[in-house]
Design an enzyme around this catalytic site. Sequence first.
Site, PDB file in Angstrom:
ATOM      1  N   ARG A  42       0.797  -1.213   0.000  1.00 55.38           N
ATOM      2  CA  ARG A  42       0.000   0.000   0.000  1.00 55.38           C
ATOM      3  C   ARG A  42       0.835   1.270   0.000  1.00 55.38           C
ATOM      4  NH1 ARG A  42      -4.489   0.471   4.534  1.00 55.38           N
ATOM      5  NH2 ARG A  42      -5.103  -1.444   3.470  1.00 55.38           N
ATOM      6  N   HIS A  88      -7.966  -4.735  -7.710  1.00 57.37           N
ATOM      7  CA  HIS A  88      -7.768  -3.965  -6.470  1.00 57.37           C
ATOM      8  C   HIS A  88      -9.071  -3.918  -5.677  1.00 57.37           C
ATOM      9  CE1 HIS A  88      -5.084  -1.336  -4.241  1.00 57.37           C
ATOM     10  NE2 HIS A  88      -6.042  -0.434  -4.116  1.00 57.37           N
ATOM     11  N   TYR A 132     -18.185  11.717 -14.925  1.00 55.75           N
ATOM     12  CA  TYR A 132     -18.112  12.881 -15.806  1.00 55.75           C
ATOM     13  C   TYR A 132     -16.772  13.000 -16.534  1.00 55.75           C
ATOM     14  CZ  TYR A 132     -22.168  14.413 -13.103  1.00 55.75           C
ATOM     15  OH  TYR A 132     -23.398  14.489 -12.504  1.00 55.75           O
TER      16      TYR A 132
END
Length: 750
Positions: A42, A88, A132
């Site tokens: 991570r 993931h 968007y």
Amino acid sequence: MTDITDDPNISPSSGPGEVTEPLRRAIGERYLTYALSTIMHRALPDARDGLKPVHRRILYAMRELKLASNGGFRKSAKISGDVMGNYHPHGDAAIYDAMARLAQDFAVRYPLVDGQGNFGNIDGDNPAASRYTEARMTAAAEALLEGLSENAVDFRENYDGTLTEPIVLPASFPNLLANGSSGIAVGMATNIPPHNIAELCDACLHLIKVPDARDDTLINYVPGPDFPTGGVIVEPRESMLETYRTGRGAFRLRSKWEIEELGRGQWQIIVTEIPYQVQKSKLIEKLAELIQSKRIPILADVRDESAEDIRLVLEPKSKNVVPEVLMNTLFRQSDLELRFSLNMNVLIDGRTPKVCSLKEVLRAFLDHRREVLQRRSQHRLEKIDHRLEVLEGYIVAFLNLDRVIEIIRYEDEPKAVMIAEFDLSDVQAEAILNMRLRSLRKLEELELKRELDVLLLEREGLAELLADEGLQWNRISEQLRETKKKFGKDYEGGARRTQFAEAAVVEDVPIEAMIEREPITVVCSKMGWVRAMKGHIALETTELKFKDGDEGRFAFHAETTDRLLVLGTNGRFYTVPASNLPGGRGMGEPLRLMVDLPNDADLVDLFIHVPGRKLLVASSAGDGFVVPEDDVMAQTRTGKQVLNVRNEVRAQVCRPIDGDSVACVGENRKVLIFPLDELPEMTRGKGVRLQKYKDGGLSDATTFTLADGLSWLDPAGRTRTETALVEWTGKRAGTGRMAPRGFPRNNKFT
């Protein structure tokens, strides 16, 4: 296999399939698992490709979606969804945030994602929702993925075992240093600034040529970070060398600015580049706060005139201000300058966290590139061998074309017959059977022989490459030169953006020297409301207005360049620049808003600072001393403790020293006069006893010249001077004698 019940620290539970173990061990093992997961999967980047797992998976998913840099865009929601579903298993918001950052040209030196739509800005605004925006890979991202289909790296199963994903990317350039990285793991963190690819390639080439090169030499090729937002690095070279050698340190990064002439001697400062990771909107808020709080009185205004580029306008209070001094002051008190920390804590070979030097990081990248080259070459060699085997079979078929056709037409098992008759392999026989009829023309035979010769030549070169380490490093050097050419100065944004300069030593000019010198009249009420009226008004004839229930206490002429000293009953001195006082149109502002004067403390005195002068300070208990006025100047709002008081005792007197004797009067109206030299000169303390009292305390004290006599105002307002003072003269700490006839009833000398 050992049964779990054999462990003496674990005992079977009463329930089936359950075990008990000590809490310390259970928590320790689970926390260690969590810590390792955070460190490796991570927070820390891999030294080889400079990526964390989430970024690696984003790029790989975009490759699987065929989002090439010259192709079409896809919705970001589709990309983050694929990453989440296939590789993931975390929140889509976190994945989208990571992808959006890779598209921000102000956050990443070489963006890996080409975004279409609102992906945030340098003001700190968030990207638009993933539904968007659209994205595809950039050329830099493709360079990181180059060779992935040629067995360049190992793959592993994804989280549910249905697909595979690369453990690391081939990485054609040292992305760890090129784009930098930051992250916080468990017990460790990393913070690496971005650098210039062309400079990194030059350093790698030198390291290939001189494997035992030192960091001192490599810094000649990589002089320092290259931030996407530009700026100016003012860190000394020796400090940067130590930082790159140890893998820990910091870089002083300043904004880039210039002076814009406005004519008639007027000018303003234009900031064109701000430090990395500083939000422009927050920076402007901080500058506006400094102006509002008058902590930088020489700065009048700040405006944001930015469009696509950055343009912050800093307007000075006066044309007399020295630009360098103004900017140095802003550098100290705002984010126009910051220290960017470097902590090169990375995963070596994807497993071991280590704080590396510049050389170690570049060496890890080069070793990875060599392994990638070997694997790609071996993969190509295997492909060539397979093709050569097929071509040899084709040639045998052409040489025996009639017999091959006859076997295919009439034999029940043509494959087995051909293998036995022409000594073919299974692969060759299968290829002949799958050959199209159009391939049987004479021209095809010539092309096959030509292809065979080309492949044999290529195979010979690959075999030599795999056998010779020197040839391998030569090939890697060629690849690095190509990468440098591709992403160098001719690449959009490839030229160095961050410049270097020495932090010029600018002598601190007193701020008063840069403030327009104008006359003012300082007015302060009994309740502590202060204001500065323009000009020197006639105090005797001008009627001053105050709030209801309030009245005037201090009023005197000053100039905007003066500094005012305030003594509170708590014994602390406070410094207030006269230029910071509010205008005289209204009732002013409470002095407590300008300095940290406690609510339970009142004003003792307010006056103009005179350098070199000395003050007599005394408490209500009758203790005091002489203090140089320069030593009571405070640098902060909290003031400076000078006269120590406790319990009910408070600061009572503050008078400039003028003469050779001290006169004290107590609340009991007894007056004592003694020589000034009996008082010690101190910078802080309780002081010594001025006058002794049975009841009450000190009412007032002053200094005067004994030969000239002691003066005071009588009840009629007339000045009276007493020269026959032998009756009241004595030693310090005496009780004194009753005040002379006509001494003021308020027990004050003035």
